[in-house]
Design an enzyme around this catalytic site. Sequence first.
Site: not given
Ligand SMILES: NC(=O)c1ccc[n+]([C@@H]2O[C@H](COP(=O)([O-])OP(=O)(O)OC[C@H]3O[C@@H](n4cnc5c(N)ncnc54)[C@H](O)[C@@H]3O)[C@@H](O)[C@H]2O)c1
Length: 428
Positions: A274
């Site tokens: 983030c």
């Molecule tokens: N991690 C945090 O602390 C946090 C907190 C708030 C918001 N966010 C936001 O949430 C979103 C996701 O973050 P995250 O940390 O869960 O990411 P992550 O990398 O942990 O997980 C994302 C998942 O999406 C999958 N993926 C990618 N492209 C795909 C597609 N086209 N179809 C299906 N699956 C697909 C990946 O294989 C992965 O398992 C981001 O935008 C991030 O900025 C993250």
Amino acid sequence: MSFAASPVRARSADSSTYDVAVIGLGYVGLPTALAFHAAGLRVLGVDLDPGRLEAIRSGRVDLLDNDHERLRAARDGFAVTAEPADASRADAVIICVPTPVNRHLVPDLRALAGACATAAAHARTGQTIVLTSTSYVGSTKELLARPLTARGLRVGTDVFVAFSPERIDPGNDRHAHEDVPRVVGGMTPRCAERAAGLLGRYAGKLHTVSSAEAAEMTKLLENTFRAVNIALVNEFADASRLLELDVTEVIEAAATKPYGYMPFFPGPGAGGHCIPCDPHYLLWQLKRDRLDTPLVSAAMNAIAMRPGRVVERARQVLSDQGRGLAGADVLILGVAYKPEVEDLRESPALEIIDRLLAAGARVRYHDPHVPELVTEGGTKLASVEPGSADLVIAHTPHQALDLGWLHEDQLLLDATYRFSGRARRVAL
Ligand SMILES: NC(=O)c1ccc[n+]([C@@H]2O[C@H](COP(=O)([O-])OP(=O)(O)OC[C@H]3O[C@@H](n4cnc5c(N)ncnc54)[C@H](O)[C@@H]3O)[C@@H](O)[C@H]2O)c1
């Protein structure tokens, strides 16, 4: 956060229908899917990465204990699939894929564009689609509403499209997912209503704003606020060192003020998905219109340069002892981007290790949550038992760090600002 001890029983998708499909089962998507399931919805998890699906099926995923319980118990009405088209079998779709930046700090929209294109291509009449990935203002309109309209589906009548940013804080069990209010903005008022109805199935409190764009900007404000304050407190840490003050003491004193101040703590940089990424989505977008936001730019530059500063400080500290970095034995304590998680994404430690190695240091690390790592430069390391070194750099203050061996005469560069009072401790 921990790994589950026993396998879970998440099924593969069959021909069932679902209340909600969650696209992207990462740090955010999986707990979200489990929260919906715990609220009684039939949930389909979609992830393109077979390794991730296997990890979910076997229970070897980094989750809070409560979510592990949910995952273990999830059987009826909880399935996972690598087939994006299966999302069409759900009444609603949540998109929660990564939105990182590349090495040049430019937004990498590939996952988001791909997931939105899939959702739009397989959308069916009556479906509600909610984008939850952090992104630039206008993403929901450009990546979802437009392709749906191009398919002949009327947004707000045939399909319902909204943005609702995720606020989950992985590794933090002080705020249950359900207790954190969700902001919702729809492409139309009916879209917002539908999205709020869906999210309200597990979220205790909703705050609806006038548009998807306002919801997108809300998330950018939240995380830019944190980035600017982290950069500010890092500057105060540097100034405090110069003035021979303990910055932690100063912050804790300031935090006794019951209004107008919120404590942030300095460190070796900002990691995770983030803070080092999200404000770049705003900066990148504003560049198109040549709008300068110097405060945000300065904060993001300072955050990006912080790991380099750790290495320069290590060089200085060793030089004060009459030796250089080349050939020095350096042990890094904690490498995850924050305490109590195994997440290494954007962790300052990765850049610090690469820079130390480039300077000729011999680098080891100890992290009870990260058994092994690969740096950006391709170096593979495994966590070692901690022990004395020419220099120890305190990076991530996990509760589980073994510090029993850390004697007073050990030279310690404290990038966590938690070790004040030790004889040979120097602050970053
Ligand atoms: N991690 C945090 O602390 C946090 C907190 C708030 C918001 N966010 C936001 O949430 C979103 C996701 O973050 P995250 O940390 O869960 O990411 P992550 O990398 O942990 O997980 C994302 C998942 O999406 C999958 N993926 C990618 N492209 C795909 C597609 N086209 N179809 C299906 N699956 C697909 C990946 O294989 C992965 O398992 C981001 O935008 C991030 O900025 C993250």
